[in-house]
Every structure is written in structure tokens, then in C-alpha cells.
Design a protein around this motif. Structure first.
Motif, PDB file in Angstrom:
ATOM      1  N   THR B  17       0.772  -1.289  -0.149  1.00  0.00           N
ATOM      2  CA  THR B  17      -0.093  -0.039   0.117  1.00  0.00           C
ATOM      3  C   THR B  17       0.887   1.099   0.075  1.00  0.00           C
ATOM      4  O   THR B  17       2.113   1.247   0.868  1.00  0.00           O
ATOM      5  N   PHE B  18       0.386   2.313  -0.809  1.00  0.00           N
ATOM      6  CA  PHE B  18       1.205   3.451  -0.923  1.00  0.00           C
ATOM      7  C   PHE B  18       0.512   4.459   0.220  1.00  0.00           C
ATOM      8  O   PHE B  18       1.428   5.296   0.948  1.00  0.00           O
ATOM      9  N   ASP B  19      -0.675   4.717   0.588  1.00  0.00           N
ATOM     10  CA  ASP B  19      -1.440   5.409   1.242  1.00  0.00           C
ATOM     11  C   ASP B  19      -1.908   5.032   2.738  1.00  0.00           C
ATOM     12  O   ASP B  19      -2.472   5.571   3.343  1.00  0.00           O
ATOM     13  N   PRO B  43      -4.773  -4.567 -16.946  1.00  0.00           N
ATOM     14  CA  PRO B  43      -4.812  -3.120 -17.333  1.00  0.00           C
ATOM     15  C   PRO B  43      -4.208  -2.076 -16.721  1.00  0.00           C
ATOM     16  O   PRO B  43      -3.488  -2.477 -15.539  1.00  0.00           O
ATOM     17  N   SER B  44      -4.201  -0.948 -16.968  1.00  0.00           N
ATOM     18  CA  SER B  44      -3.357   0.092 -16.203  1.00  0.00           C
ATOM     19  C   SER B  44      -3.816   0.058 -14.867  1.00  0.00           C
ATOM     20  O   SER B  44      -5.095   0.184 -14.495  1.00  0.00           O
ATOM     21  N   GLY B  45      -2.945   0.591 -14.089  1.00  0.00           N
ATOM     22  CA  GLY B  45      -3.164   0.505 -12.516  1.00  0.00           C
ATOM     23  C   GLY B  45      -3.407  -0.634 -11.835  1.00  0.00           C
ATOM     24  O   GLY B  45      -3.841  -0.700 -10.682  1.00  0.00           O
ATOM     25  N   SER B  46      -3.138  -1.964 -12.378  1.00  0.00           N
ATOM     26  CA  SER B  46      -3.403  -3.040 -11.611  1.00  0.00           C
ATOM     27  C   SER B  46      -2.274  -3.723 -10.612  1.00  0.00           C
ATOM     28  O   SER B  46      -2.316  -4.468 -10.294  1.00  0.00           O
ATOM     29  N   GLY B  47      -1.307  -2.779 -11.027  1.00  0.00           N
ATOM     30  CA  GLY B  47      -0.205  -3.089  -9.797  1.00  0.00           C
ATOM     31  C   GLY B  47       0.835  -3.691 -10.325  1.00  0.00           C
ATOM     32  O   GLY B  47       1.988  -4.373  -9.844  1.00  0.00           O
ATOM     33  N   LYS B  48       1.029  -3.786 -11.653  1.00  0.00           N
ATOM     34  CA  LYS B  48       2.039  -4.966 -12.352  1.00  0.00           C
ATOM     35  C   LYS B  48       3.587  -4.067 -12.224  1.00  0.00           C
ATOM     36  O   LYS B  48       4.586  -4.804 -11.511  1.00  0.00           O
ATOM     37  N   THR B  49       3.782  -2.742 -12.461  1.00  0.00           N
ATOM     38  CA  THR B  49       4.844  -1.937 -12.081  1.00  0.00           C
ATOM     39  C   THR B  49       5.407  -2.040 -10.684  1.00  0.00           C
ATOM     40  O   THR B  49       6.472  -2.321 -10.365  1.00  0.00           O
ATOM     41  N   THR B  50       4.283  -1.736  -9.889  1.00  0.00           N
ATOM     42  CA  THR B  50       4.539  -1.953  -8.378  1.00  0.00           C
ATOM     43  C   THR B  50       5.071  -3.158  -7.942  1.00  0.00           C
ATOM     44  O   THR B  50       6.221  -3.383  -7.306  1.00  0.00           O
ATOM     45  N   THR B  51       4.729  -4.313  -8.555  1.00  0.00           N
ATOM     46  CA  THR B  51       5.003  -5.746  -8.124  1.00  0.00           C
ATOM     47  C   THR B  51       6.421  -5.987  -8.677  1.00  0.00           C
ATOM     48  O   THR B  51       7.509  -6.246  -8.116  1.00  0.00           O
TER      49      THR B  51
END
Ligand SMILES: Nc1ncnc2c1ncn2[C@@H]1O[C@H](COP(=O)(O)OP(=O)(O)OP(=O)(O)O)[C@@H](O)[C@H]1O
Ligand SMILES: [Mg+2]
Lengths: 428, 363
Positions: B17-19, B43-51
Motif C-alpha cells: 500500500t502507498f497510502d 489493465p493500467s493501474g493493476s499493480g504490475k509495475t509496483t510488483t
């Protein structure tokens, strides 16, 4: 629709006009438009900037006074080879023109010019004029002005005329152009044989001031760099919203005039000033520290004023550095310190270069700040330019010092160009 | 692949979580096998980059752990993880030549000069950029820059390479070429790749397995074929490939088979994949190529009348849009062949399908 008629081998025609000529016409129209757009600014800059500078610089070599006031003497002196004393006829011409010029009330101009070379020359010249006038009343014009022993007469009037030096000065002041002001700007002079020699040590000041100007500018630039780099780094890595607010604070000083800011430092730093009062109150030191009217005050005020010029170009370059570069460097195995040195720092160089060049060149020309918060030993070259313009009204020397400063700037610019390359400067 | 060979990377109940309010990654459990090409698709914003960033060490892990080769990565800074990464914008160092960019990770590892030279030459030959070694990144095309970025991530032979939409900025043609090149490099070098994209075509061509992400959760991890043919939930069915959706209610359930009453009339037999129970809502998923027009009587128990709304001729097949059970976005792919029925807009035909191709999924 225009009719395109490609005729075999020949030029391609469009409505009967060769395509090439059409292209040239179109290009010419574009050029005319481009010139039209920049013309107003170009004229403005020429009239208000380039021409005045050239005219000012010309003053450093112009030498009109003697040629105008004593034209025949000037011509005669120029014919004199400089050996011994001028020939008798030249002295006769000189005596006659001094008398005429005194009557016409133009002698002051020539006297002022000669006085630059040797103080006392002005009064000697007027005394000579007066004595010659009296002698003419007594002995008659011919006997005085056509006399065979003019040198004796001059020495009778003032024995300094027996020194060759004064005659050499007149000769050196006779051509319409002279390098004398430029020589003086680097503490050189002509001796009585018109050889270039250093002037006496108690008079030499400009080279020392020039050196001081460069040292102060370099120190100020270095301090600005040391203080500005971390600020710029912080601003460049913060989110835009926060960095914009901080930039505003950084630019806040520009809202007040330079004079106000400098005077404010005077108020803060003087012996009964805020800083000293607070420090003494808290027992940091007992006696008021001399913080102003010395080099320390000059550095403090100049760094404060010039800091934004260092930070802004560095900031705009740092803002443009991709934050992913540091991540990439880490993923490739570089620890934070070596990533910073090898990846981040080299990319900031264009901004650092722009900031350094800007601050250094601005510092070289600083005048008001050192004049207000510096001591006598902290005055920079611009102070002496202003001094010669306002106080001694010696425009030739002021112009020569300006030329010296300009040459300095150009030398540093060229050095910079060799080291960094102006093409690498980025201000966004 | 897990089971077959050792898992190189293990995500163990990872939350992020970021917030402090919303979980961007929820309870992620995933294994990446040695030598595998695993794609995270979503889809965009699904958490791929974060992972991916958590794996690379650029984002902290809120809860759970990530293991690389069996060792926890929790207290390992990014520069000690020995994971190669290709960033979406390549992140090549603009003040260094191609050669110097490639030398950077080797110098950081204090490798001797001659060895560095040798490795750079080999890496540049692999991406076919040997002549460009003295150029700066700005003097290269997008595709060439991308290949330099790949070479730089591989040159020090990390066990694992992460790629975040590395082909996103390229045009279609170049992207397809690069897909084959990356696949080829993966096969020859044998490196493990975790790849992020939101282009499903790219994911299907390149991957051994695909992890479909949605809203921070993995929906399904499977080979491309399984993902397309046997989606486990309505999101995967809809996200991968073309899909017809019919909403309905489960009427009866008999092992793998169920009867579903479709909204708008009619009852069909379907394969019960992911249904909650009798009386619950369900989404029926049908691939356009599984539907037949005017099917033979036997083998197609699910039959409906359909009105032809639109015909699009595409050479090897024709896309037919029909209105079935009040759904007017029902697509059928009719392959070009001699015995294909002749269709006209406005006609009504019978359409049918095999219940095994009709998957009853979550609503
Ligand atoms: N630094 C951050 N601070 C706060 N929220 C973030 C941050 N980075 C990502 N998020 C949020 O986390 C969620 C997942 O982002 P992420 O970048 O992982 O998506 P993604 O799957 O890579 O999407 P895309 O395909 O668009 O790249 C998004 O809702 C995003 O807004
Ligand atoms: Mg992303």
C-alpha cells in the motif's frame, strides 16, 4: 490547380515558371519575413547597446584635445623626432597657440588633458600663457613669439620647462589617437623617450584591482556553487508542486531592488547591527565583530545576491534528469555514492557550467554591492570605472578600464568554451 | 516451470500500500521458475509495475516477503540484488556511449578490462549493434536504444531480468520484430525473465506463462493456451482474446455441467467452471470461433435464433454481428470455405454451440 508540365530533360515548369525560380521566390519571401520579425529588436539593440559600447570603447584610444585646441603645435610636435628638445620653430608655434587659446578660453581643455600625464601641468600652462601675454604687452608680439631662444624664455617662465619630460608629454598627446589610456589601465606609461615603462609603485593600482576583482569573483562563484548545488538538487528532485513554491521563495529577493538588499545587509552586519547585537547578547563573542566594510561583508552580500543565478540554471538541468537513471544505476550494481558521481553528476555539468559562467561574469562587473558593504581594499574594477567617469571625469581612462574588463570577460569565456563548450550550456 | 524445476523467485503473501488505505497489490503468491519467461499482464493501474519494483528493490514491501533463489530480499538493497532491469523509457545514460553504458555494470563489479571488452562485444553482437558501440543513446533510433537497454541488462549475466513494457514506445512493426528478438535472446541465453505489458498479443507470443493482474490481484497464472481456452473467471475470459458474454442465472448443477437461464430468454447447457451454486448469477463466456451458424442437429444442443446485424469481411474469415437473446453485440467468426452459409443483413438464422465451449464463470 497549377499546371505542372514536366518537359523531358528541361527544368520542371509550373504555370510557365521554372520550379527552381518558384522555390527561390518562396524562400526569399520567407527570409524577408524572418528579417522583418527580428529587425525591430536588432535596431533596438544596435542603438541602445552595441553602438554605445563601441563609442565608449573608442574613447579609450581617442586623443582629440591637443589636436583641437593647439592644432598647429600638434602638427609641429608630431614632426619632432623626440630627441633633445623640440626645434625652435615648434616652440614658437606652441607659444603663439597657447596665447591664442588662452584668449579664446579653450586652453583649459588642453591643460586638463596634459594634467592627466603630470599633475601640475595645468597650472604651469596657464602661468606660461599669462607670462607670455605680459611679455607681448611689454616687448611686442614679434620679439616674443619669433624669438631665437624660445627654450630660454620658457625656462624663465617656469624652470620645469627645462625638463624634457614635459615636452615629451606634449608630443605624446599630439596624435589624434593614443594607446596611453590603455597603458595606464595596466599600470604602464611612456617615459620621456616614449618607451613603455611600468609606472611607479605608489601609483600602480589597476593591475592589483583587476586581480582582486578576479579573486573576489572566483570566491563568490565557488561559494555560490557550494551553497547552490544542494539547493538545486533538492528542488530538482522534489515534486513540481513543492519545488515551484521553493523557487518562488528563491526568486523573492528579486522583488526588491539590489540597492535595498545591499543596504539591508549593511544594517544587519554593521557593528551595532542585528547580527552583532544578537551574538553579543547570547555571548557568542564579546566585542562587535567587523562583519561589513571588509571582504567578509562583500562576500556575504554578493553571494546572497548572486545565488539565484547559480541555482536556477542548475535546477532546470537537474529537473530534466530522468529519475530512472539513478534506479537504473542501482539495478546495474552501483552503490548510491558511485551512482551519484558517475551518473547524476556528469549530467548536471551543463547546468553547473551555465551557473558558474553566469555568476562569475556578473561578479566581474559588480559595483554597488562592494561599494556599499566593502572596505577600501575590496573595491572592484567597476568602482574605478565609475570613479573616473564621475569624479576625475577622465573618460579615456574609464573607457580603457572598461575595455580591460571586457577583454577579461572574453578571455574567461574563451577558456570556458575550451573546457566546457558553450554548446553544452542548457538553461531550458 | 514450478514443479518441473526450482523456483527462482517466490512471492509470499505480498501486500503493498502507498497510502495506508488501499492495497495496490493484494496477497500476491506467485512463483517464477528458473529460465522461465513470465509475463504480468493487466489493465493500467493493476499493480504490475509496483510488483516489479518491489522485486527490483525500488519499492518497499508492506507485508509478506519475496525470495530470490530461496533467500529473502527484504534487507537487500537494489544494487546488491543482481537483478537486471529494462525500464520502460530504457534509462540509458545519455552522457555515455553505448559501450560505456554496457561497461557500467561490469565496472561496478570491478571486472578486469579485457574481460569487460569481451563481454561488451558479445552482448552487442547478440543484439546486432556492434557498429554502434561509439554512439551516444541520442544518436540511436528507438528500437536500437531498446536493444542497448536489453544488452545492458544482460551483459553482467544476472540470473533474473525484469522488463517493464520495454516495447511500449515502439511502432507496431518494430514492436513485433523486437518481440521475436527478445524471445530468441531468452531462448539462447536461458535467463529468467519477468516481463510486464498490457498488450495481450505481446504476452501471448512471448511468454511461457502469463499472470493476469486486475486491481492488485492475480486472476490466473497459466500458459497462453490454457489462459485462452480455459479462462477461470469472467475477467480473464474478457481480457484475453475476443469473447462473447451472456449473463444468466444457474438453474441446475450436475457435476461439470449446468443449466443456465439466459437473461432475455432461453436456457442452455454450459460447462460449470466457476459458479457459486443453483440460483446464483453467472457469466457465460463463448469464443466467437466456437459458435456455428445453422449447425447440424446433433452435437449442438444449445440453439438460438439470431438476427444478422452486420457483416465484416476480413479475407480469411468473416465477422458476423448478430442479435441473440437481446444481446446485439454477439460476434461470430465464420471461416472462409466453400460450404459457408451465405448471409445477408436482416436475415434470421439459427446459431448453436457445444456446451463444452460455453464456460459458466463468476458473475
Ligand atoms: N508512488 C506511488 N504513490 C502512490 N500511488 C502509487 C504510486 N505508484 C503507483 N501507485 C498506484 O498504484 C497502483 C498500481 O500502479 P502500477 O504502476 O503498479 O500500475 P501498472 O499495473 O504498472 O499500470 P500501467 O500498466 O499503467 O503501467 C495505481 O493505482 C497507482 O496509482
Ligand atoms: Mg506500469
Amino acid at each position: 490547380m497549377a499546371a505542372v508540365s514536366p518537359n523531358a530533360g528541361g527544368p520542371i515548369m509550373l504555370d510557365g515558371v521554372p520550379l527552381k525560380i518558384r522555390l527561390e521566390r518562396a524562400e526569399r519571401m520567407r527570409k524577408v519575413k524572418a528579417v522583418g520579425l527580428i529587425l525591430p529588436l536588432f535596431i533596438f539593440l544596435m542603438v541602445t547597446f552595441a553602438i554605445p559600447i563601441v563609442v565608449m570603447l573608442m574613447r579609450s584610444v581617442e586623443n582629440p584635445e591637443i589636436v583641437q585646441v593647439l592644432p598647429r603645435s600638434a602638427a609641429a610636435m608630431r614632426l619632432w623626432d623626440g630627441e633633445g628638445f623640440p626645434p625652435n620653430e615648434a616652440m614658437q608655434t606652441f607659444a603663439a597657440e597657447v596665447v591664442t587659446a588662452k584668449a579664446a578660453k579653450t586652453l583649459g581643455k588642453a591643460a586638463k588633458r596634459l594634467n592627466y600625464n603630470a599633475s601640475g601641468f595645468r597650472s604651469m600652462l596657464f602661468k606660461t600663457g599669462t607670462k607670455l601675454e605680459r611679455a607681448i604687452e611689454k616687448e611686442g608680439e614679434e620679439a616674443v613669439l619669433q624669438g631665437p631662444e624660445m627654450l630660454e624664455r620658457f625656462i624663465d617662465i617656469d624652470k620645469r620647462w627645462g625638463e624634457r619630460r614635459y615636452w615629451s608629454i606634449i608630443r605624446q598627446a599630439s596624435p589624434p589617437h593614443t594607446a596611453w589610456y590603455l597603458l595606464r589601465s595596466v599600470d604602464r606609461d611612456y617615459d620621456e623617450n616614449t618607451d613603455i615603462v611600468p609606472i611607479s609603485e605608489d601609483q600602480a593600482i589597476h593591475v592589483e584591482v583587476l586581480w582582486r576583482t578576479i579573486v573576489i569573483s572566483a570566491v563568490v562563484t565557488l561559494l555560490c556553487l557550494l551553497l547552490g548545488f544542494p539547493i538545486a538538487y533538492l528542488l530538482g528532485t522534489l515534486p513540481t508542486k513543492q519545488s515551484n513554491l521553493l523557487i518562488l521563495l528563491l526568486l523573492l529577493p528579486f522583488w526588491t531592488s539590489l540597492l535595498v538588499r545591499t543596504t539591508a545587509w549593511l544594517v544587519l552586519l554593521q557593528n551595532e547591527g542585528v547580527i552583532n547585537d544578537i551574538a553579543i547578547y547570547f555571548g557568542l563573542w564579546d566585542e562587535p565583530l567587523q562583519l561589513v566594510r571588509n571582504r567578509m561583508g562583500t562576500y556575504i552580500a554578493m553571494v546572497h545576491i548572486l545565488l539565484p543565478f547559480m541555482v536556477l540554471p542548475m535546477f532546470s538541468v537537474m529537473k530534466g534528469i530522468d529519475p530512472y537513471h539513478m534506479k537504473a544505476a542501482a539495478s546495474l550494481g552501483a552503490n548510491p555514492v558511485s551512482a551519484f558521481i558517475k551518473v547524476y553528476l556528469p549530467q548536471t555539468l551543463p547546468g553547473v557550467g551555465a551557473g558558474v559562467l553566469l555568476v562569475f561574469i556578473l561578479s566581474l562587473g559588480y559595483y554597488i554591492t562592494p561599494a556599499l558593504v566593502g572596505g577600501p581594499a575590496d573595491q572592484m574594477l567597476s568602482y574605478f570605472i565609475a570613479f573616473h567617469v564621475n569624479t576625475t571625469v577622465n573618460w579615456g581612462l574609464a573607457a580603457a578600464l572598461s575595455a580591460l574588463l571586457l577583454v577579461c570577460v572574453m578571455i574567461f569565456f574563451a577558456m570556458y568554451q575550451r573546457l566546457v563548450g558553450v554548446g553544452n550550456i542548457r538553461m531550458n | 516451470m514450478p514443479g518441473e524445476s526450482e523456483a527462482l523467485v517466490e512471492f509470499d503473501n505480498v501486500d503493498k500500500t502507498f497510502d495506508g488505505e488501499t492495497l495496490v497489490v493484494k496477497n500476491l503468491n506467485m512463483e517464477v521458475g528458473q529460465g522461465e519467461f513470465l509475463t504480468m499482464l493487466g489493465p493500467s493501474g493493476s499493480g504490475k509495475t509496483t510488483t516489479l519494483l518491489m522485486l527490483a528493490g525500488f519499492e518497499s514491501i508492506t507485508h509478506g516477503d519475496i525470495l530470490l533463489g530461496g533467500r529473502s530480499l527484504k534487507n537487500v538493497p537494489p544494487y546488491r540484488r543482481d537483478i537486471g532491469m529494462v525500464f520502460q523509457n530504457y534509462a540509458l545514460f545519455p552522457h555515455m556511449t553505448v559501450e560505456e553504458n554496457l561497461a557500467f555494470p561490469l565496472e561496478a563489479r570491478k571486472m578486469p578490462r579485457d574481460q569487460i571488452k569481451e563481454k561488451i562485444d558479445r552482448a552487442l553482437a547478440m543484439v546486432r549493434l556492434s557498429e554502434f558501440s561509439r554512439r551516444r543513446p541520442a544518436q540511436l533510433s528507438g528500437g536500437q536504444q531498446q536493444r542497448v537497454a536489453v544488452a545492458r541488462a544482460l551483459v553482467y549475466e544476472p540470473a533474473l531480468v525484469l522488463m517493464d513494457e520495454p516495447l511500449g514506445a515502439l511502432d507496431r512493426q518494430l514492436r513485433e520484430n523486437m518481440q521475436y528478438e527478445l524471445k530468441h535472446i531468452h531462448e539462447t541465453v536461458g535467463v529468467t525473465v519477468v516481463y510486464v505489458t498490457h498488450d495481450q498479443g505481446e504476452a501471448l507470443t512471448m511468454s511461457n506463462r502469463i499472470a493476469v493482474f486486475n486491481e492488485g490481484e492475480v486472476q490466473q497464472i497459466a500458459t497462453p493456451q490454457v489462459l485462452y481456452e480455459e479462462p477461470e473467471n469472467a475477467f480473464v475470459a474478457q481480457f484475453i482474446g475476443e469473447n462473447n458474454r451472456l449473463m444468466g442465472t444457474v438453474r441446475s448443477l450436475n457435476g461439470k455441467e449446468c443449466q443456465v437461464e439466459i437473461d432475455g430468454g432461453g436456457e442452455v447447457a454450459a460447462l460449470a467452471v466457476n459458479v457459486a451454486g443453483v440460483g446464483e448469477r453467472t457469466t457465460l463466456s463463448l469464443r466467437p470461433e466456437s459458435v456455428k451458424i445453422d449447425p447440424p442437429a446433433d452435437g449442438y444442443p444449445d440453439r438460438f435464433d439470431a438476427r444478422v446485424e452486420e457483416l465484416i469481411y476480413l479475407g480469411d474469415h468473416t465477422r458476423v454481428r448478430v442479435n441473440v437473446c437481446l444481446h446485439d453485440d454477439f460476434i461470430i467468426k465464420v471461416p472462409r470455405s466453400g460450404d459457408a452459409p451465405r448471409l445477408e443483413v436482416g436475415e434470421t438464422h439459427t446459431v448453436g454451440w457445444n456446451p463444452a465451449d460455453c464456460r459458466a464463470l463468476d458473475a
